[in-house]
Design an enzyme around this catalytic site. Structure first.
Site, PDB file in Angstrom:
ATOM      1  CG  ASP A   1      -1.754  -1.243   1.370  1.00 39.55           C
ATOM      2  OD1 ASP A   1      -1.177  -2.350   1.311  1.00 39.55           O
ATOM      3  OD2 ASP A   1      -2.972  -1.129   1.533  1.00 39.55           O
TER       4      ASP A   1
ATOM      5  CD  GLU B   1      -4.595  -9.883  -0.309  1.00 36.37           C
ATOM      6  OE1 GLU B   1      -3.488  -9.614   0.177  1.00 36.37           O
ATOM      7  OE2 GLU B   1      -5.664  -9.432   0.158  1.00 36.37           O
TER       8      GLU B   1
ATOM      9  CD  GLN C   1      -6.560  -6.015  -3.710  1.00 34.08           C
ATOM     10  OE1 GLN C   1      -7.158  -6.019  -2.652  1.00 34.08           O
ATOM     11  NE2 GLN C   1      -5.265  -5.785  -3.796  1.00 34.08           N
TER      12      GLN C   1
END
Length: 617
Positions: free
Chosen positions: A223, A352, A421
């Protein structure tokens, strides 16, 4: 009334009562980063009157389930506690100490009848040693005595905002979201005037955590490097440098991680703290989410190209990081005799939902990019480039379905499988993997409908950037609008997931959103030899102004509209070896000098900022 003043980094609670007002002001000092302060101000509406008493409640209790705390001797009338962490980060690691001094809070404060206004100031200092905490507390009390503690804080914020702004003539929610995102990211960076400050990275939630079981314990993930970092680099490369130095200091732990997993070189942890060793509580992420190595090196590459700061690479350890990551990738690949290329097996991609897959397209693409960058730096420094780096970079498999003309997420991915995502779409940006506009569009259209709607907040900003690249503005705006579902009122704090779950103060989502503006609307791309731009202006925005862009030691302001691009160099590089900057328009080849202090403008078009050529204009 409760207000967050982003211009001064101050939280204020104002109570208006008959005959007087009381203001409670709280701030974390921006330049003196070990200090927290709050003040109580009582102001009556008349010059004199009866005494005014305000009751105070202090909820802080000096206890922690993570620290072995002890009470020390009072210091300058303030209370003092100290202790160390109960559990080391990893076995055998030191247990850091924490020292804290704070001004005791009375049960009440009273404004005497003969006074119209009075302010009481309270100070807390937190540091890692007794010497440091006492020094910081004394500095704070001296500033209080001089009446300048708060003003020194606001001056630091004023200076910060002066060199970093994103202003839009457009919808109020967009403007508020932008200012909020910038404020929270700027709150997380190290002090700019302290190059020796030991910065410990940026966690997805900063210093804020979600609920029990959902927080990130202050650990550092991709991140930081992929989602937050590019925005910081664009404005404040000195802060970006501090982030890279955090990774450099963690290299020893990364070397151990690789060794423990049976590989050469360095494997940065999926969750990082101080040592650089893996601290993720679930083994699978540390073992399989190896794209973190490519994410870290992408940040180093962006910095190298944006600054040409060779000192960091030659003398301060960045080259060691680059070369050790390259060595890791070479030991991590296996040769496929059948396909005649290198595979990276048994990984978890950014998506994930899937794990133990082979040849994650994102992982393999960033591995290739890492190796190419390592070879570039080696050439620049006249270091022999290992043949293995070039061989693996050239022959690592980057999955592509020629029949459907798109990138499968990994070997065996079936179109329509749900995705958590942004993953494959990151190939276009920030990886800048070469592909045709048709393939870029196919990737976006393949993964947009199968990406879960309530997933992590940064996802839709990357879809927006993709559609902006293709000049499909309405589709981009549709994706960008989804980001607003993660913004909570009244202070524009982001949550990780749109249903309110996950980390709070989710800097990752904010970083993605800012990139959609700073690298989407503007089309900014940092390349080896230039800062490219290719602006678009949606119908609901009449003007976008980006103040304080840093490139090769210069500072630039960009003003973008549908009709025109304006550029002004407000500060030129002071390096005598660097030639001045120029703008080059892609379509016409026109070259426009950019002298310091002069504004230039031209019809909106794609172009690049680069060092001025020695050839005549």
């Amino acid at each position: 009334m409760i207000t967050l003043f982003v211009s001064s980094g101050t939280f204020s609670h104002l109570l208006q009562l008959p005959g007087y007002t009381t203001t409670h002001r709280i701030y974390a000092h921006h330049s003196l980063v070990h200090l927290l302060a709050f003040s109580i101000t009582i102001k009556r509406s008349t010059t004199k009157g009866p005494p005014v008493t305000v009751q105070l409640q202090m909820q802080f209790k000096p206890q922690s389930r993570d620290l072995d705390l002890h009470k020390g001797q009072d210091f300058q009338g303030a209370q003092y506690i100290y202790g160390k962490t109960l559990i080391p980060e990893v076995k055998g690691a030191p247990q850091p100490t924490v020292h804290m001094i704070w001004t005791p809070v009375p049960q009440a404060v009273t404004l005497p009848g003969e006074e119209q206004e009075r302010t009481w100031e309270f100070l807390t200092a937190v540091a890692e040693s007794e010497e440091e905490v006492k020094k910081c507390f004394s500095e704070g009390t001296s500033l209080i005595a001089a009446g300048s503690l708060y003003s020194s804080h606001t001056q630091a914020w004023t200076a910060l905002w002066k060199g970093c702004r994103v202003d839009v003539d457009g919808p109020l929610p967009l403007r508020q979201a932008l200012y909020g995102c910038l404020y929270y990211l700027l709150s997380a960076i190290p002090p700019l005037d302290s190059p020796d400050f030991l910065f410990h990275g940026i966690s997805p939630g900063g210093l804020s955590n979600g609920t029990q079981g959902e927080d990130y314990w202050g650990h550092v993930f991709w991140d930081q490097d992929t989602w937050v970092y590019p925005n910081i680099l664009l404005f404040y490369p000195e802060a970006a440098r501090a982030i890279l130095k955090y990774r450099i200091r963690a290299l020893g732990g990364a070397l151990k991680n690789a060794q423990e997993q049976g590989y050469k070189g360095a494997k940065f942890p999926w969750e990082s703290a101080v040592t650089g060793q893996e601290v993720c509580p679930e083994e699978i992420y540390g073992a399989q989410e190896v794209h973190i190595n490519g994410d870290v090196l992408l940040a180093f590459e962006q910095y190298y190209h944006a600054t040409q700061d060779q000192k960091l690479f030659r003398e301060e350890g960045a080259w060691d990081v680059v070369s050790m990551v390259a060595q890791y990738w070479c030991s991590r690949v296996v040769w496929s005799q059948e396909e005649q290329c290198y595979h990276i097996k048994g990984v978890m991609p950014p998506d994930e939902y899937h794990y133990s897959v082979d040849n994650s397209v994102y992982t393999n693409a960033v591995a290739q990019k890492s190796l190419n960058f390592a070879a570039e730096v080696a050439c620049d420094f006249q270091i022999p480039v290992p043949e293995e780096w070039q061989e693996v970079a050239k022959k690592v498999k980057v999955p592509f379905d020629a029949a459907r003309n798109y990138h499968p997420e990994y070997d065996g991915y079936s179109p329509g499988k749900q995705v958590k995502q942004a993953d494959v779409i990151l190939l276009g940006y920030p990886v800048m993997y070469p592909m045709s506009p048709e393939v870029r569009k196919n990737d976006l259209e393949m993964y947009e409908p199968v990406t879960v709607l309530d997933g992590p907040a940064m996802t839709w900003s990357m879809f927006a950037v993709g559609w902006m690249e293709l000049k499909e503005i309405q589709r981009a705006q549709s994706q960008l609008s989804k980001c607003f579902n993660n913004i909570t009122e009244p202070f524009k704090i982001w949550v990780e997931n749109s249903d309110g779950s996950g980390a709070v103060n989710f800097l990752t989502g904010m970083g993605g959103f800012l990139q959609a503006i700073l690298f989407g609307y503007t089309g900014f791309r940092i390349t080896k030899s230039s800062l490219n731009f290719d602006p678009i202006c949606p119908d609901n925005i009449s003007k976008l102004k980006v103040t304080g862009v840093s490139y090769l030691g210069s500072k630039l302001n960009f003003t973008l509209t549908k009709e025109n691009v304006g550029i002004k160099v407000t500060k030129s590089s002071r390096d005598p070896q660097l030639s001045p900057l120029e703008a080059v328009l892609v379509a016409s080849g026109q070259r426009i000098p950019l002298p310091e202090g002069q504004s230039v403008s031209f019809a909106t078009a794609a172009g690049r900022i680069q060092r001025a050529s020695e050839e005549p204009f």
